[in-house]
Scaffold this motif. Structure first.
Motif, PDB file in Angstrom:
ATOM      1  N   PHE A 180       0.834  -1.192   0.000  1.00  0.00           N
ATOM      2  CA  PHE A 180       0.000   0.000   0.000  1.00  0.00           C
ATOM      3  C   PHE A 180       0.878   1.255   0.000  1.00  0.00           C
ATOM      4  CE2 PHE A 180      -2.338  -3.312   2.416  1.00  0.00           C
ATOM      5  CZ  PHE A 180      -3.304  -3.575   1.451  1.00  0.00           C
ATOM      6  N   LEU A 181       0.511   2.223  -0.831  1.00  0.00           N
ATOM      7  CA  LEU A 181       1.314   3.442  -0.982  1.00  0.00           C
ATOM      8  C   LEU A 181       1.460   4.203   0.324  1.00  0.00           C
ATOM      9  CD1 LEU A 181       0.273   5.012  -4.424  1.00  0.00           C
ATOM     10  CD2 LEU A 181       2.531   4.238  -3.721  1.00  0.00           C
ATOM     11  N   ASN A 182       0.417   4.213   1.143  1.00  0.00           N
ATOM     12  CA  ASN A 182       0.479   4.954   2.411  1.00  0.00           C
ATOM     13  C   ASN A 182       1.560   4.422   3.346  1.00  0.00           C
ATOM     14  OD1 ASN A 182      -1.428   6.904   1.913  1.00  0.00           O
ATOM     15  ND2 ASN A 182      -3.141   5.671   2.664  1.00  0.00           N
ATOM     16  N   GLU A 183       2.029   3.222   3.075  1.00  0.00           N
ATOM     17  CA  GLU A 183       3.115   2.676   3.888  1.00  0.00           C
ATOM     18  C   GLU A 183       4.456   3.324   3.551  1.00  0.00           C
ATOM     19  OE1 GLU A 183       2.453  -1.849   4.888  1.00  0.00           O
ATOM     20  OE2 GLU A 183       2.149  -1.557   2.732  1.00  0.00           O
ATOM     21  N   ASP A 184       4.520   4.017   2.415  1.00  0.00           N
ATOM     22  CA  ASP A 184       5.775   4.644   1.980  1.00  0.00           C
ATOM     23  C   ASP A 184       5.579   6.158   1.895  1.00  0.00           C
ATOM     24  OD1 ASP A 184       8.224   5.327   0.924  1.00  0.00           O
ATOM     25  OD2 ASP A 184       8.280   3.648  -0.477  1.00  0.00           O
ATOM     26  N   ALA A 185       5.537   6.791   3.071  1.00  0.00           N
ATOM     27  CA  ALA A 185       5.329   8.242   3.126  1.00  0.00           C
ATOM     28  C   ALA A 185       6.449   8.999   2.433  1.00  0.00           C
ATOM     29  CB  ALA A 185       5.211   8.683   4.590  1.00  0.00           C
ATOM     30  N   PHE A 186       7.654   8.425   2.461  1.00  0.00           N
ATOM     31  CA  PHE A 186       8.807   9.074   1.842  1.00  0.00           C
ATOM     32  C   PHE A 186       8.609   9.208   0.329  1.00  0.00           C
ATOM     33  CE2 PHE A 186      13.155   8.887   0.061  1.00  0.00           C
ATOM     34  CZ  PHE A 186      13.713   9.961   0.732  1.00  0.00           C
ATOM     35  N   LEU A 187       8.107   8.153  -0.305  1.00  0.00           N
ATOM     36  CA  LEU A 187       7.859   8.169  -1.739  1.00  0.00           C
ATOM     37  C   LEU A 187       6.799   9.212  -2.100  1.00  0.00           C
ATOM     38  CD1 LEU A 187       8.398   6.704  -4.489  1.00  0.00           C
ATOM     39  CD2 LEU A 187       6.465   5.253  -3.927  1.00  0.00           C
ATOM     40  N   LEU A 188       5.736   9.253  -1.331  1.00  0.00           N
ATOM     41  CA  LEU A 188       4.661  10.211  -1.595  1.00  0.00           C
ATOM     42  C   LEU A 188       5.119  11.648  -1.354  1.00  0.00           C
ATOM     43  CD1 LEU A 188       1.622   8.316  -0.034  1.00  0.00           C
ATOM     44  CD2 LEU A 188       2.162   8.598  -2.464  1.00  0.00           C
ATOM     45  N   GLU A 189       5.999  11.831  -0.378  1.00  0.00           N
ATOM     46  CA  GLU A 189       6.526  13.171  -0.106  1.00  0.00           C
ATOM     47  C   GLU A 189       7.352  13.661  -1.294  1.00  0.00           C
ATOM     48  OE1 GLU A 189       9.144  15.547   3.318  1.00  0.00           O
ATOM     49  OE2 GLU A 189       9.009  13.356   3.328  1.00  0.00           O
ATOM     50  N   ASN A 190       8.160  12.769  -1.858  1.00  0.00           N
ATOM     51  CA  ASN A 190       8.934  13.142  -3.043  1.00  0.00           C
ATOM     52  C   ASN A 190       8.018  13.475  -4.218  1.00  0.00           C
ATOM     53  OD1 ASN A 190      11.295  12.739  -1.677  1.00  0.00           O
ATOM     54  ND2 ASN A 190      11.664  10.697  -2.485  1.00  0.00           N
TER      55      ASN A 190
END
Length: 402
Positions: free
Chosen positions: A119-129
């Motif tokens: 799930f994308l929400n598990e990778d906050a770093f990726l979404l922040e970028n």
């Protein structure tokens, strides 16, 4: 042998007979259902959810194929409802539609899929970028290229966003439009992401101190070499120290860097002492060669064989003067002692006699000066003002002790 699933077989046959119009309508409904799922059910930001639902056709088609085998035999079944039911019991890897929405093919993003997350929400770093790129006007396909080529942007490393913001502000200030800035980052993502842009900031400051104007700095980044930013900085720093060690004047150095920084940044020059020996020249001649044609330095990089420079008439005359001077000091012509002494006397031959006469003019006995030079030839490699200061120091010392 296990019998074929008649329901699945019949549905596939029906699916093949669907008109193009029906397929398009199903895809539209699938996109709407995926947007609802990503945004409402999964709680992703609307920007991300909309992009994933509209720009991942391969993923959506694959999902529809699965529905053909998992939904009841009902021609009037609602696609959106079917997708909702399916996703309720069959969670998907959200990174697949995410990377496809950035223009990447499955073969390109397969190595980017995390092994421990779905799930994308598990990778906050990726979404922040992702959000940061969007704020600075970087398009989806440009993002995809960055995520694919600059692995440290998908990997959880520490970033200093304030430093990255300074780099982006710097590049904007160099008269880059939004489209130019996007193309620059697309082509050279390391300018922003390598050590959070710290090396880029250092590079810009270094070149500015060397005299590059705003327009010259802008041109430099537009033709930035295909190397790491840190390596670029180290090459330019080494070149600066190289020119400084061969005693090139500051204004001449600045002129060279202003006109040739782009390729100098990609060159790893040999050490000055090694190069002087290989070229068989002194620092004065080397400075002259570089000033006449700076691109000669391309031949002096690490790994290349260096050929000695051809002698000039001035050098031959200087050597004759050195030889005559040593004969006057009592050296035997063509002897090993004379050959060693010639190598110790650096600079032009005319300077040796001038400095010898200068020492005599300061009040020293000519015989004492001769003995002094025989014992320590390097004394005549020093400038006249330095020789005068040392002689005065000697005289003052004798006066105090007498």
């Amino acid at each position: 042998m296990k019998p074929l699933n008649s329901r699945c077989y019949a549905t596939v046959t029906t699916s093949e007979k669907l008109s193009v119009k029906t397929r398009i309508e199903n895809q539209r409904k699938a996109q709407a259902a995926m947007l609802d799922y990503f945004y409402i059910t999964r709680g992703l930001q609307f920007l991300v959810a909309e992009s994933m639902s509209k720009n991942a056709p391969l993923f959506n088609d694959h999902l529809l194929e699965k529905l053909d085998c998992d939904t009841p035999d009902d021609d009037d079944a609602d696609i959106a409802l079917s997708i909702t039911r399916f996703l309720r019991f069959h969670p998907i890897n959200e990174f697949e539609p995410f990377f496809e929405s950035l223009g990447l093919k499955p073969s390109e993003y397969s190595r980017l899929l995390p092994s421990d997350k779905m799930f994308l929400n598990e990778d906050a770093f990726l979404l922040e970028n992702y959000n940061t790129f969007w704020i600075y006007g970087i398009g989806l396909k440009q993002m995809g290229k960055i995520f694919k080529e600059a692995r440290e942007v998908l990997e959880e490393v520490s970033y200093d966003w304030s430093s990255m913001h300074r780099v982006l502000s710097l590049l904007r200030d160099l008269c880059f439009s939004d489209s130019e800035l996007c193309e620059l980052i697309k082509k050279h993502p390391r300018l922003v992401f390598e050590d959070s842009g710290e090396w880029t900031l250092f590079l810009a400051g270094f070149l500015t101190k060397l005299g590059l104007s705003k327009s010259e700095l802008s041109s430099f980044f537009l033709i930035f070499p295909e190397i790491e930013v840190k390596k670029c900085v180290l090459n330019l720093k080494h070149c600066f120290l190289f020119l400084k060690q061969i005693k090139m004047e500051c204004d001449k150095m600045g002129k060279i860097f202003r006109a040739h920084s782009s390729w100098l940044a990609a060159c790893s020059l040999k050490k000055p002492r090694t190069l002087l020996d290989r070229l068989n020249v002194g620092t004065r001649r080397l400075c002259q060669v570089i000033q006449e044609n700076p691109e000669e330095m391309k031949k002096w990089t690490m790994g290349l064989k260096v050929q000695p420079l051809p002698p000039t008439g001035e050098e031959e005359a200087s050597r004759l003067m050195k030889t005559q001077f040593l004969i006057n000091l009592g050296y035997e012509e063509n002897s090993e002692e004379m050959e060693r002494a010639v190598k110790k006397f650096r600079g032009r031959g005319s300077e040796l006699q001038q400095r010898f006469d200068f020492l005599v003019s300061l009040g020293l006995n000519e015989k004492d000066v001769r003995n002094m030079v025989n014992a320590f030839p390097q004394i005549l490699c020093q400038a006249s003002d330095l020789l005068e200061a040392k002689v005065i120091c000697l005289f003052c010392g004798n006066y105090r002790f007498t």
